[in-house]
Enzyme design. Sequence first.
Site, PDB file in Angstrom:
ATOM      1  N   ASN A 106       0.850  -1.184   0.000  1.00 54.69           N
ATOM      2  CA  ASN A 106       0.000   0.000   0.000  1.00 54.69           C
ATOM      3  C   ASN A 106       0.884   1.232   0.000  1.00 54.69           C
ATOM      4  O   ASN A 106       1.994   1.212   0.546  1.00 54.69           O
ATOM      5  CB  ASN A 106      -0.893   0.024   1.249  1.00 54.69           C
ATOM      6  CG  ASN A 106      -1.793   1.259   1.299  1.00 54.69           C
ATOM      7  OD1 ASN A 106      -2.409   1.626   0.311  1.00 54.69           O
ATOM      8  ND2 ASN A 106      -1.840   1.911   2.458  1.00 54.69           N
ATOM      9  N   HIS A 108       0.902   5.188   1.224  1.00 51.12           N
ATOM     10  CA  HIS A 108       0.198   6.073   2.156  1.00 51.12           C
ATOM     11  C   HIS A 108       0.914   7.420   2.148  1.00 51.12           C
ATOM     12  O   HIS A 108       2.152   7.446   2.271  1.00 51.12           O
ATOM     13  CB  HIS A 108       0.197   5.464   3.563  1.00 51.12           C
ATOM     14  CG  HIS A 108      -0.465   6.308   4.593  1.00 51.12           C
ATOM     15  ND1 HIS A 108      -1.835   6.413   4.700  1.00 51.12           N
ATOM     16  CD2 HIS A 108       0.051   7.116   5.556  1.00 51.12           C
ATOM     17  CE1 HIS A 108      -2.124   7.253   5.691  1.00 51.12           C
ATOM     18  NE2 HIS A 108      -1.000   7.691   6.219  1.00 51.12           N
ATOM     19  N   SER A 135       4.884   6.830   2.039  1.00 48.77           N
ATOM     20  CA  SER A 135       5.482   5.547   2.417  1.00 48.77           C
ATOM     21  C   SER A 135       4.798   4.409   1.663  1.00 48.77           C
ATOM     22  O   SER A 135       3.584   4.438   1.471  1.00 48.77           O
ATOM     23  CB  SER A 135       5.287   5.291   3.926  1.00 48.77           C
ATOM     24  OG  SER A 135       5.764   6.372   4.692  1.00 48.77           O
ATOM     25  N   ASP A 144      -2.582   0.996   7.914  1.00 45.85           N
ATOM     26  CA  ASP A 144      -1.382   1.809   7.638  1.00 45.85           C
ATOM     27  C   ASP A 144      -0.215   1.404   8.539  1.00 45.85           C
ATOM     28  O   ASP A 144       0.557   2.247   8.997  1.00 45.85           O
ATOM     29  CB  ASP A 144      -1.703   3.300   7.818  1.00 45.85           C
ATOM     30  CG  ASP A 144      -2.758   3.755   6.824  1.00 45.85           C
ATOM     31  OD1 ASP A 144      -3.510   4.690   7.170  1.00 45.85           O
ATOM     32  OD2 ASP A 144      -2.857   3.162   5.738  1.00 45.85           O
TER      33      ASP A 144
END
Length: 195
Positions: A106, A108, A135, A144
């Site tokens: 992911n 973020h 990130s 997250d």
Amino acid sequence: KRVAILISGGGSNMLSLVDSMVGDHPARPCLVLSNDVEAGGLKKAADRGIPTAAVDHRPFKGDRAAFEEELLKPLEEAQPDIVCLAGFMRVLTGDFVSRFQGRMLNIHPSLLPKYKGLNTHARAIEAGDAEHGCSVHEVTAALDDGPILGQARVNIDTGDTPDALAARVLVWEHKLYPVVLRRYASGDRTPVLLP
Ligand code: GRF
């Protein structure tokens, strides 16, 4: 390696990933999947000949598990080796994540572990931070969270508005994610630090 990319909107991060997977890159996109049938990124992916699918999350209301059961159908059919969340705005349950543990990434827009969740740019400005950034991390059940695979830093300028800062961070998201994906797809977990 087959890469599925999950989006919710315009898909600018998806595009930068797709456009990077060419030539001797060890991965190729196998699916672009959205929780919004209107997501602009779906047409961009289709225009590039990438299979797309969409599962509207709204009919499921709070029943996350039922939504994810539908989302899993096209995703498992695509047989991805790696799943990239790119501007995907739905929280995924631990069950869903556990199916892809160790192969889901992911991006973020903050220097994790700072500013998990939403409105990261406004929060960094509000806090008076000198720098901010984005990130890429491995996805785990906690939001997250998970091992950091890459970060890019930008300075917060005096008078920066959240939108101006977000725009500068987004440019670095588009640089960071493809570099991390290429390294990850070749089995290298060394964190990428930009610039
Ligand atoms: C952007 O705000 C980005 O910071 C975050 O998701 C949002 C949309 O990204 N990762 P995209 O243009 O849909 O990739």
